[in-house]
Enzyme design. Structure first.
Site, PDB file in Angstrom:
ATOM      1  N   CYS A 193       0.924  -0.603  -0.257  1.00  0.00           N
ATOM      2  CA  CYS A 193       0.142   0.304  -0.015  1.00  0.00           C
ATOM      3  C   CYS A 193       0.657   1.334   0.260  1.00  0.00           C
ATOM      4  CB  CYS A 193      -1.181  -0.002   1.358  1.00  0.00           C
ATOM      5  SG  CYS A 193      -1.886   1.550   1.162  1.00  0.00           S
ATOM      6  N   CYS A 239       0.279   3.479   3.479  1.00  0.00           N
ATOM      7  CA  CYS A 239       0.427   2.820   5.120  1.00  0.00           C
ATOM      8  C   CYS A 239       2.382   1.351   4.942  1.00  0.00           C
ATOM      9  CB  CYS A 239      -0.487   2.005   5.711  1.00  0.00           C
ATOM     10  SG  CYS A 239      -0.659   0.366   5.053  1.00  0.00           S
ATOM     11  N   CYS A 287      -7.672  -0.798   1.568  1.00  0.00           N
ATOM     12  CA  CYS A 287      -6.078  -1.785   2.243  1.00  0.00           C
ATOM     13  C   CYS A 287      -6.323  -1.712   3.294  1.00  0.00           C
ATOM     14  CB  CYS A 287      -5.040  -0.446   2.283  1.00  0.00           C
ATOM     15  SG  CYS A 287      -3.939  -0.828   3.608  1.00  0.00           S
ATOM     16  N   CYS A 343      -4.945   0.761   6.286  1.00  0.00           N
ATOM     17  CA  CYS A 343      -5.469   2.589   6.372  1.00  0.00           C
ATOM     18  C   CYS A 343      -6.716   2.941   5.712  1.00  0.00           C
ATOM     19  CB  CYS A 343      -4.104   3.376   6.044  1.00  0.00           C
ATOM     20  SG  CYS A 343      -3.785   2.866   4.615  1.00  0.00           S
ATOM     21  N   CYS A 392      -8.424  -5.935  -9.255  1.00  0.00           N
ATOM     22  CA  CYS A 392      -7.677  -4.744 -10.617  1.00  0.00           C
ATOM     23  C   CYS A 392      -7.221  -3.609  -9.952  1.00  0.00           C
ATOM     24  CB  CYS A 392      -9.572  -3.759 -11.953  1.00  0.00           C
ATOM     25  SG  CYS A 392      -8.161  -3.122 -12.593  1.00  0.00           S
TER      26      CYS A 392
END
Length: 164
Positions: free
Chosen positions: A82, A85, A130, A133, A153
């Site tokens: 991510c 984070c 995510c 976060c 995707c």
């Protein structure tokens, strides 16, 4: 209704649908089921740590243009994390070329993501976030390869690649 009025109204609807991906609108249906995350920051704090494009995608549910991310054609061995984070999200072993212009995977790392319902653009999709976060990553579809049949995707700008 006159034909001309109908055509104007139709053009306005299509135009709004096309523009909506670039405007900071957000449907209440796009919010994650759990609005509390391990990493919580103010809008100002997110803006300090993310590029403007990362902020638009991760925090405002935006979508990057297809074929603009170098991660789409990244096929080295490594992990996709991510951009908000640093949580590991996908491994290179689950990446495939979907031909869509966005990095695609058939399964995430266990426990890395959360999903919610996205009812924007006159359709219903499953949005991927995510789990640490809450950053918007992309969408998941049911047209992927075996063994899962899923296509995650993802927006490349929402992730970073770490090799090895």
């Amino acid at each position: 209704m006159k034909k001309r009025d109908f055509l104007h109204a139709s053009a306005a609807v299509v135009g709004m649908a096309l523009l909506s991906r670039y405007l900071p609108w957000r449907s209440d249906d796009m919010a994650t089921a759990n609005n509390e995350f391990e990493i919580e920051k103010t809008e100002a704090e997110w803006r300090k740590t993310l590029t403007p494009e990362q902020f638009r995608v991760l925090r405002q549910h935006g979508t990057e243009r297809a074929r603009t991310s170098p991660l789409d054609k990244q096929y080295g061995k490594g992990t996709y994390v991510c951009a908000g984070c640093g949580l590991p999200l996908f491994t290179s072993e689950t990446k495939f070329d979907s031909g869509t212009g966005w990095p695609s995977f058939f399964t995430p790392i266990e426990g890395a993501i959360a999903t919610s319902v996205d009812k924007s653009l006159f359709m219903t999709r499953v949005e991927v976030h995510c789990r640490r976060c809450g950053g918007h990553l992309g969408h998941v579809f049911e047209d992927g390869p075996k063994p899962t049949g899923k296509r995650y995707c993802m927006n490349g700008v929402a992730m970073n690649f770490t090799s090895g």
